[in-house]
Every structure is written in C-alpha cells, then in structure tokens.
Design a protein around this motif. Structure first.
Motif, PDB file in Angstrom:
ATOM      1  N   GLY A 149     -21.505  -4.518  10.294  1.00 37.06           N
ATOM      2  CA  GLY A 149     -20.730  -5.021  11.368  1.00 37.06           C
ATOM      3  C   GLY A 149     -19.867  -6.289  10.356  1.00 37.06           C
ATOM      4  O   GLY A 149     -19.692  -7.380  11.418  1.00 37.06           O
ATOM      5  N   ARG A 150     -18.991  -6.180   9.242  1.00 34.35           N
ATOM      6  CA  ARG A 150     -18.208  -7.173   8.534  1.00 34.35           C
ATOM      7  C   ARG A 150     -16.368  -6.169   9.316  1.00 34.35           C
ATOM      8  O   ARG A 150     -16.709  -4.660   8.925  1.00 34.35           O
ATOM      9  N   LEU A 151     -16.034  -7.014   8.546  1.00 30.10           N
ATOM     10  CA  LEU A 151     -14.844  -6.630   8.726  1.00 30.10           C
ATOM     11  C   LEU A 151     -14.654  -6.630   7.653  1.00 30.10           C
ATOM     12  O   LEU A 151     -14.612  -6.976   6.633  1.00 30.10           O
ATOM     13  N   LYS A 152     -12.910  -4.985   7.810  1.00 27.06           N
ATOM     14  CA  LYS A 152     -13.292  -4.514   6.257  1.00 27.06           C
ATOM     15  C   LYS A 152     -11.877  -3.848   6.911  1.00 27.06           C
ATOM     16  O   LYS A 152     -11.936  -3.295   7.729  1.00 27.06           O
ATOM     17  N   ILE A 153     -11.125  -3.529   5.379  1.00 28.19           N
ATOM     18  CA  ILE A 153      -9.858  -2.683   5.246  1.00 28.19           C
ATOM     19  C   ILE A 153     -10.546  -1.530   4.849  1.00 28.19           C
ATOM     20  O   ILE A 153     -11.024  -1.629   3.668  1.00 28.19           O
ATOM     21  N   SER A 154     -10.317  -0.453   5.478  1.00 31.36           N
ATOM     22  CA  SER A 154     -10.782   0.368   4.881  1.00 31.36           C
ATOM     23  C   SER A 154      -9.827   1.552   4.346  1.00 31.36           C
ATOM     24  O   SER A 154      -9.825   2.276   3.501  1.00 31.36           O
ATOM     25  N   ASN A 155      -8.640   1.373   4.613  1.00 35.24           N
ATOM     26  CA  ASN A 155      -7.299   2.131   4.249  1.00 35.24           C
ATOM     27  C   ASN A 155      -5.944   1.340   4.222  1.00 35.24           C
ATOM     28  O   ASN A 155      -5.874   0.689   5.093  1.00 35.24           O
ATOM     29  N   ILE A 156      -5.702   1.917   3.062  1.00 34.85           N
ATOM     30  CA  ILE A 156      -4.046   1.179   2.404  1.00 34.85           C
ATOM     31  C   ILE A 156      -3.270   1.838   2.251  1.00 34.85           C
ATOM     32  O   ILE A 156      -3.270   2.982   1.753  1.00 34.85           O
ATOM     33  N   THR A 157      -1.794   2.316   3.180  1.00 34.25           N
ATOM     34  CA  THR A 157      -1.234   3.257   2.749  1.00 34.25           C
ATOM     35  C   THR A 157      -0.240   2.291   2.535  1.00 34.25           C
ATOM     36  O   THR A 157       0.875   1.322   3.427  1.00 34.25           O
ATOM     37  N   CYS A 158       0.812   3.007   1.146  1.00 33.17           N
ATOM     38  CA  CYS A 158       1.147   1.810   0.661  1.00 33.17           C
ATOM     39  C   CYS A 158       2.952   3.060   0.290  1.00 33.17           C
ATOM     40  O   CYS A 158       2.761   4.171  -0.252  1.00 33.17           O
ATOM     41  N   ASP A 159       3.902   1.991   0.089  1.00 33.09           N
ATOM     42  CA  ASP A 159       4.989   2.794  -0.121  1.00 33.09           C
ATOM     43  C   ASP A 159       6.174   1.997  -1.070  1.00 33.09           C
ATOM     44  O   ASP A 159       6.391   1.065  -0.383  1.00 33.09           O
ATOM     45  N   ALA A 160       6.098   2.181  -2.306  1.00 33.98           N
ATOM     46  CA  ALA A 160       7.072   1.252  -3.315  1.00 33.98           C
ATOM     47  C   ALA A 160       8.031   1.921  -3.700  1.00 33.98           C
ATOM     48  O   ALA A 160       7.781   2.714  -4.412  1.00 33.98           O
TER      49      ALA A 160
END
Length: 496
Positions: A149-160
C-alpha cells in the motif's frame, strides 16, 4: 427437459451469486478517509531539488579504463572524473496515466581523465579535459501502489543521448595528439551514453524509492493506537496533478486487523492553486475517536485539587438529603466525579466548521477516608465540542472548545429538574479541568503521509459538508540526498 438438471443448475447459480456477494471488498472499492493532491506548483518546487539530486548522482558515474591502438599510437585512458555538470534546460512534469517525466535538454558535462600514450619511441602522460555537449536525458517514472500500500516507482524508461564531445590535450605534445581526439572522444561519448541511464535507474528505483519509504503506511500514534495510511489504489495522474487515495483509518494496536467500515462521504479536492492539498473525511476523525473509545481513554476522575471548593459545596448541598440519610458524618468527606463515555464520540463536519458530540455517564461519589467510595447519583451528560483543525509542519492537530452541555438524571424527570443548578458550574468545571487535558493531548498531533524532509507551510483550512481540505505550500527542511542518506544509514545501523 430434465427437471433435476434444472434444479441443480439453479442451485449452482444461487451458490455462485451468494459467494460473489460474500466476497470482501477490494481495496479499490473502499472509500478513502484521506486524500492528497500534488499540483504542478508543487512539482515546480520539487524540480529544483530533483535537479540537484540528479547532478549529484551523475557526478558519481564511474567509467572503465579504455585501451587501444590506432596506427603508431597506443593509448590508455583511466581515472575519468566528471568535474562539472551544467543542466541548463530541466523539466519535471506529470505524465498522465503514468507518473512523472524528467527531462534534460541541451546541457553539458565536463570531464577530466588521465592519458598514457606511446607514439613511436615517445611516451607521454597527462590529463585530458573533455566536454560533452548537447546532453539530452528523457526519463519517465511509473508510479504505482505496491503490495504494502506504499507509493512506489515500479519502472523507469530512460533515453540518454550526447550529440558531440570535445577533448583538449594538456602537456608538451598536446598539439601533436589533437588529431586523435576525435577517435578517443567517440569511444568516450559511447561509454558515457551507456552510463547515464543506469545511473538514473539507480536514482529512481533504489534511492527515490528509499525516500518514498519514509512516508508512513502503518505507524504508531502513541502507545494505544496506530494509523493506516495505505494507498487504496494506484495514484491518478493528470497533466496538472497527482491524486492519491489513502485508507486514513486509526486502529487499536492490540487489534491491528480490526477494520471500521467507512460510511462517510468521499472527500473531494477541486483546487490547484496551492502546491499540495490534504482532504480528510469525518471517517478519519471518527476512526480515531472510536479507537480511543475502545482502549478506554475517555475516562477521567475529578476530585481533590481538580475540584473547586465551591463546586464541592454545591454538590454537597444538592445531595444533602441523600448524604444525611446515608451517614451525617459523610458531609465532611470529599466528593468525586467520574466521567466515562458510553459510546464512541462522533465528528460532524459542515461548511460552518467541525464539532464532536460526546455522551457520557457522570457518577457523583463521596470518598469517606479508609472506606470504599459511596455513589450518590448517576447522571447522563451530553456535550458538543467545537473542533478547530490546523496543520504544523506535517502534523495535524485539533483544538477543542466546549460548546454545548446538558445533564439529566437516569432516575426521574424530577431529579433532572433538581440538577438544573448544576448545569452552569459543571460546564465551567469541564472547561477548566477536562478541556485543557484534551487539548494538551491533541496538540502533539498526528503525522500526515508526507515524506521526510518536507513540511507544510502557509496552510489554509476549508470546511465542507462531510470533510475538510487543507491547502498548503511545501518547504524542504532537508535535501533529497540528505534524507536518503539518513534513511539508508538508519537501515544499516538496524542491520548491524
């Protein structure tokens, strides 16, 4: 048609329907007692802290040693260090139905690394200053509710992407080696590109998630009750806000799994002017009152120094006949009032303000020295308190003020009439003796679900039918890096 088959089919259908109705509600079906909205204004302030955090994280990028040969040249490059980041065009905004989008455009990175170059019979050692220009980073962070029940970053999409890189050699043969700079920087640009996104992944999935873990989900309020701030569903993200629904329920520490049904209205947030909004329904306060009622906190005794001589004399004259019938010697014994709620207090919130209704039993006792207390009378007390809600930092406080007071006898209407002279003095005594105790307890407040290092400032409280909304701006008391390091240091200490 086989009637037996029809009968079995009908029985099975009825069974399935019954099971469906008996299934417990999912989290998504539960009405929230607490809501929080972060607006674009709040995100604009968070952008500065995020930029500093990303700059610090990128500064820690490590590069592997590079070795190679080009014609007569043999080279080794190591000790790569980022000396300066110039993130000039940074944007942090909401990504509808996803989470957050962090972008860096047309920025630059300055690096310094050591060279060892062999050319024919010449061996040269020195430093190379390089600059990566046209640095572009696009990072999307997916925000969800995790299993706890916690707020969480589940995935990151990155382009550099780095558009170009320049290098300038130092030393006596610097000009001689300028023509190999293009070759070297091409490889360095490739490696740097490969390092940026893993660094951003670590920043989000490990470090920022560590920050989010400082938001309380289930925590103790005191030694009696706790509070449940678990998210009921994934956050709702639009172009202008991020909205989160929390259970917002207090509970007994001895019965953590007991749930109070929420029949209150669903609080609604309609504004976007402040950086953050907190909405609390009547259920939020009622669950707290109910939890304290169950642990028998709403009991008190007024006697000895807490009871004025005038009040004691008034009680004795009121119950003069009863005392005399029991024992004339009891006239010199002190009196005591015992107050105990008979049901859980209830909160009512209207556009005009909030109030709390309390029904209690008041027992009048005489306390003869060395003997058991003797009850003279038992009265029912009905009171209503005005409740003023306020916020300080990230702690919610309530200040109570006695508004209405009524007592009547449990025995007869005639005795209730006889109690009329006690109405005013008893109300005054409660205001002097009991209300300050309540306010002294509630001024400690309850923490709201906000991460460490952030506080509310410039709060504005508005009352609505069934709920309140607190709009505020944010103030960072500590930087993101400091909060995260403190959190991780604490975890390490606990592990040891």
């Amino acid at each position: 048609m086989d009637t037996t088959s029809c009968s079995h089919s009908g029985t099975m259908t009825a069974f399935v329907v019954s099971v469906l109705f008996l299934l417990p509600l999912t989290m998504a079906d539960i009405t929230p007692g607490c809501k929080i909205r972060f607006t674009s204004r709040g995100l604009e302030m968070l952008k500065y802290e995020t930029q500093k955090f990303v700059e610090e994280e990128l500064s820690n990028i490590t590069m592997p040693e590079m070795k190679g040969k080009e014609g007569r040249f043999q080279y080794t490059i190591n000790n790569v260090k980022i000396t300066e980041l110039n993130l000039t065009h940074v944007d942090l905004r909401f990504q509808p139905d996803l989470g957050l989008l962090f972008e860096v455009e047309n920025s630059s990175i300055t690096l310094n690394f050591q060279r060892r170059i062999l050319y024919w019979f010449f061996f040269d050692v020195g430093f190379i200053n390089a600059s990566a220009e046209g640095v572009n980073i696009h990072t999307a962070l997916n925000l969800i509710r995790d299993d706890m029940g916690r707020l969480k970053i589940s995935n990151i999409t990155c382009d550099a992407y780095i558009s170009k890189m320049k290098a300038k050699f130092s030393g006596t043969l610097g000009r001689v080696y300028d023509f190999v700079a293009t070759f070297l920087t091409t490889g360095m640009r490739f490696l740097l590109n490969q390092r940026i996104c893993p660094s951003m992944d670590r920043a989000g999935l490990v470090l920022i998630n560590s920050l989010l873990e400082t938001i309380p989900v289930r925590s103790e309020v005191d030694s009696y009750i706790g509070i449940d701030y678990s998210l009921l569903r994934d956050p709702v993200v639009t172009e202008s806000s991020l909205d989160m629904d929390f259970r917002g329920m207090f509970y007994e520490l001895k019965n953590e799994n007991e749930t109070l049904p929420n029949n209150a209205v669903n609080p609604i947030i309609t504004d976007y002017d402040k950086m953050v909004y907190l909405a609390l329904s009547e259920y939020f306060f009622d669950s707290g009152l109910d939890a304290y009622f169950k642990v028998e906190m709403f009991k008190t005794e007024i006697s000895n120094g807490r009871m004025s001589k005038d009040m004691e004399m008034l009680l004795k004259t009121t119950y003069f006949a009863t005392i005399m019938m029991l024992n004339p010697a009891l006239m010199e014994a002190p009196l005591s009032l015992e107050l105990e709620t008979i049901s859980s207090p209830r909160c009512t919130i209207k556009s005009s303000g909030a109030s709390v209704a309390v029904n209690a039993i008041v027992n009048v006792l005489v306390l003869p020295p060395g003997q058991d207390p003797v009850q003279l009378s038992s009265m029912t007390m009905e009171t209503k308190f005005n409740a003023k809600v306020s916020m300080k930092g990230k702690r919610l406080t309530v200040h109570m003020d006695l508004r209405r007071f009524k007592i009547f006898s449990n025995k007869s209407a005639l005795e209730s009439l006889a109690l009329i002279p006690l109405q005013g003095p008893l109300k005054t005594m409660l205001q002097i003796s009991v209300v300050p105790l309540i306010n002294n307890y509630t001024k400690r407040g309850v923490q709201i679900p906000l991460a460490d290092g952030m506080d509310f400032i410039e709060e504005v409280v508005t009352y609505h039918n069934g709920y309140i909304v607190i709009g505020a701006d944010l103030h960072f008391t500590r930087g993101l890096r400091e909060v995260i390091q403190s959190k991780m240091a604490g975890e390490s200490a606990n592990t040891v």
